[in-house]
Enzyme design. Structure first.
Site, short mmCIF file in Angstrom:
data_model
loop_
_atom_site.label_atom_id
_atom_site.label_comp_id
_atom_site.label_asym_id
_atom_site.label_seq_id
_atom_site.Cartn_x
_atom_site.Cartn_y
_atom_site.Cartn_z
N LYS A 1 0.86 -1.18 0.00
CA LYS A 1 0.00 0.00 0.00
C LYS A 1 0.89 1.22 0.00
O LYS A 1 1.69 1.44 0.91
CB LYS A 1 -0.93 0.06 1.21
CG LYS A 1 -2.02 1.15 1.01
CD LYS A 1 -2.67 1.59 2.28
CE LYS A 1 -1.98 2.76 2.92
NZ LYS A 1 -2.04 4.03 2.14
N CYS B 1 13.16 10.06 8.50
CA CYS B 1 13.00 9.61 9.88
C CYS B 1 14.33 9.66 10.63
O CYS B 1 14.36 9.79 11.86
CB CYS B 1 12.41 8.20 9.92
SG CYS B 1 13.21 7.03 8.81
N GLU C 1 9.08 0.37 11.52
CA GLU C 1 10.16 1.36 11.50
C GLU C 1 9.48 2.71 11.58
O GLU C 1 8.83 3.14 10.63
CB GLU C 1 11.01 1.22 10.24
CG GLU C 1 12.31 2.02 10.33
CD GLU C 1 12.18 3.41 9.76
OE1 GLU C 1 12.03 4.37 10.56
OE2 GLU C 1 12.22 3.57 8.53
N GLU D 1 8.92 15.25 16.50
CA GLU D 1 9.42 15.08 15.13
C GLU D 1 8.63 15.99 14.20
O GLU D 1 7.42 15.84 14.05
CB GLU D 1 9.27 13.61 14.69
CG GLU D 1 9.82 13.36 13.30
CD GLU D 1 9.64 11.92 12.84
OE1 GLU D 1 10.55 11.39 12.17
OE2 GLU D 1 8.59 11.33 13.15
#
Length: 494
Positions: free
Chosen positions: A189, A300, A265, A397
């Site tokens: 996806k 990330c 992750e 973040e």
């Protein structure tokens, strides 16, 4: 293949044809719904794209299940699977310009970076696992006379891979290549913001020899299609790269369905520590700028927290601020552009709100901080100093080209500040002392620690995090093992 400097990328973009459907069962299939695709390059519309729903997710899983249970792929000799993956790599390499253009248009990555970094990574990943496919072996464990024990690794089954938009092909490759090498079948996806390039990759995989149903790709919304895959009883493994919040949802979906294995992750708030004995302070500063401004900070592992010793803080920060000019955002289809737009307008507005909240809580804007007055969601490279530990720019973040600078007085404080985060994906330390390098690296809680560099690595080393950055590993032999099940066979033959 070298970057094709003679290509008129804007002209090619004007002739772009969107995928005619979702790629399921070895062919494009129509869907009941469509979605307007907008490029962050300038906010313009690329066209209408078929958009998957829950019924399409069910169809894709059914195709993958059939291909695994009854098709040839898991039963091929591992060498044959490896040969197909290497053909896959060669065909992707031959179409790097087309795929790089799709990546650049869908999520704003500069075209040269898309070609030289994103596509190179996908090609190398397919080749690596193609070469590794027949190199993994089982075990014979000690027993008594008349008995034999075998430990074998068998393909785990149907893998659902939910991938992010920031590296739509690199990170998808890290998941599909080891899964395919292991003999699994896959449903990918794509992220809502990057629905184009992976469809073409799946088509190329079929040309390379992947049987129908072995690699399927869906575009669709997370709350519908992503959830359908997470809850699907015929999915054996769910692998996801993205936010920690969504990762929690996938764990719940697994718990509420068939307890499928989940590999995550997730986010990061990576510390980049510069000590006064760094071997080259200018190189450390230039690398720190690259670590936060590359890919518009949408990584990330981005070095979003610069932790710098007071003795060298002014020198390092001044150089980073001076470097901001070379990272001025521009048209991603211009080969000279180093930093493109933020992925979409909604993300830019979120970032500006977070930046405003952080500055209001205390801090000094040393560079940037404003959107660029051109069509599209462009943000200046930004540096903020004078931040307290609890400031949201330090804590959260942002996924943006925003560097939070924290000044410390010694190594112990640097390690303490670095560890003051819920994340544990990556970290770096700059020092000339080997003992300091080993000592600090051991004390940092992170899946990867770089010393006197940043974002370096190779497919032979694992990648993943700890704490709220998730678990499981991409890359290396360890990733191949993630997509297999251990089976013990005990034979009494005496």
């Amino acid at each position: 293949m070298g970057f094709p400097d003679s290509v008129d990328w804007a002209a090619r973009a004007a002739r772009l044809a969107l995928p005619p459907g979702v790629f399921v069962g070895g062919e494009y299939r129509e869907t009941a719904g469509t979605r307007t695709v907008v490029t962050p390059r300038d906010g313009s519309t690329l066209g209408e794209l078929p958009w998957a729903g829950v019924e399409d997710a069910d169809a894709a899983v059914a195709q993958a299940r059939r291909a695994f249970d009854h098709g040839p792929w898991p039963r091929l000799h591992a060498r044959e699977r490896g040969e197909i993956l290497q053909r896959f790599a060669a065909l992707v390499d031959a179409r790097r310009d087309e795929l790089a253009l799709l990546v650049s248009l869908e999520m704003g990555k500069p075209i040269r970076v898309a070609y030289d970094v994103e596509l190179r990574a996908l090609v190398r990943t397919l080749r690596y696992y193609g070469e590794l496919a027949d190199k993994e072996h089982g075990e014979i464990t000690p027993t008594v006379d008349g008995e034999l024990s075998l430990v074998t690794r068998e393909p785990a089954g149907v893998v659902a891979a939910v991938v992010p938009w920031n590296f739509p092909l690199t990170l998808a490759g890290w998941k599909i290549a080891p899964a395919l090498a292991a003999g699994c079948t896959v449903v990918v996806k794509t992220a809502e913001q990057s629905p184009l390039s992976m469809q073409r990759v799946a088509e190329i995989g079929t040309e390379a020899g992947l049987p129908a149903g072995v690699l399927n790709v869906l575009n669709g919304d997370g709350p519908s299609v992503g959830r359908a895959l997470g809850e699907h009883p015929q999915v054996d493994i769910l692998t996801f790269t993205g936010s920690t919040n969504v990762g929690r949802h996938f764990l719940r979906y697994s718990a509420d369905s068939n307890l499928k294995r989940v590999l995550l992750e997730l986010g990061g708030k990576s510390p980049n520590i510069v000590l006064p004995d760094a071997p080259d302070l200018d190189a450390a500063a230039d690398t720190a700028a690259w670590a936060i401004f590359f890919n518009s900070g949408e990584m990330c592992t981005a070095g979003s927290r610069l932790i710098v010793h007071r003795d060298v803080a002014e020198q390092v920060v001044d150089r980073i601020v001076a470097a901001c000019g070379s990272w001025a955002p521009g048209d991603p289809l211009d080969p000279s552009t180093r930093m493109g737009p933020i992925v979409d307008e909604r993300s830019l507005q979120r970032i500006l709100t977070q930046l405003g909240d952080g500055l209001a809580a205390g801090g000094t804007l040393r560079a940037g901080g404003a959107r660029v007055d051109v069509p599209g969601p462009y943000l200046e490279p930004t540096v903020v100093t004078g931040l307290a530990a609890g400031n949201p720019l330090v804590r959260d973040e942002l996924f943006a080209p925003v560097l939070a600078v924290l000044v410390v007085d010694d190594e112990d404080e640097a390690v303490r500040v670095a560890g003051n985060t819920a994340y544990g994906l990556a970290a770096a330390v700059w020092t000339s002392d080997l003992g300091t390098a080993h000592r600090v690296s051991r004390r940092l809680k992170a899946g990867t620690v770089w010393v006197n560099c940043y974002e370096e690595g190779d497919l032979s080393v694992p990648f993943g995090g700890v704490k709220l950055s998730g678990f499981g590993r991409d890359k290396s032999r360890h990733a191949l093992a993630e997509y297999t099940d251990l089976k013990t066979t005990w034979i009494r033959h005496g």
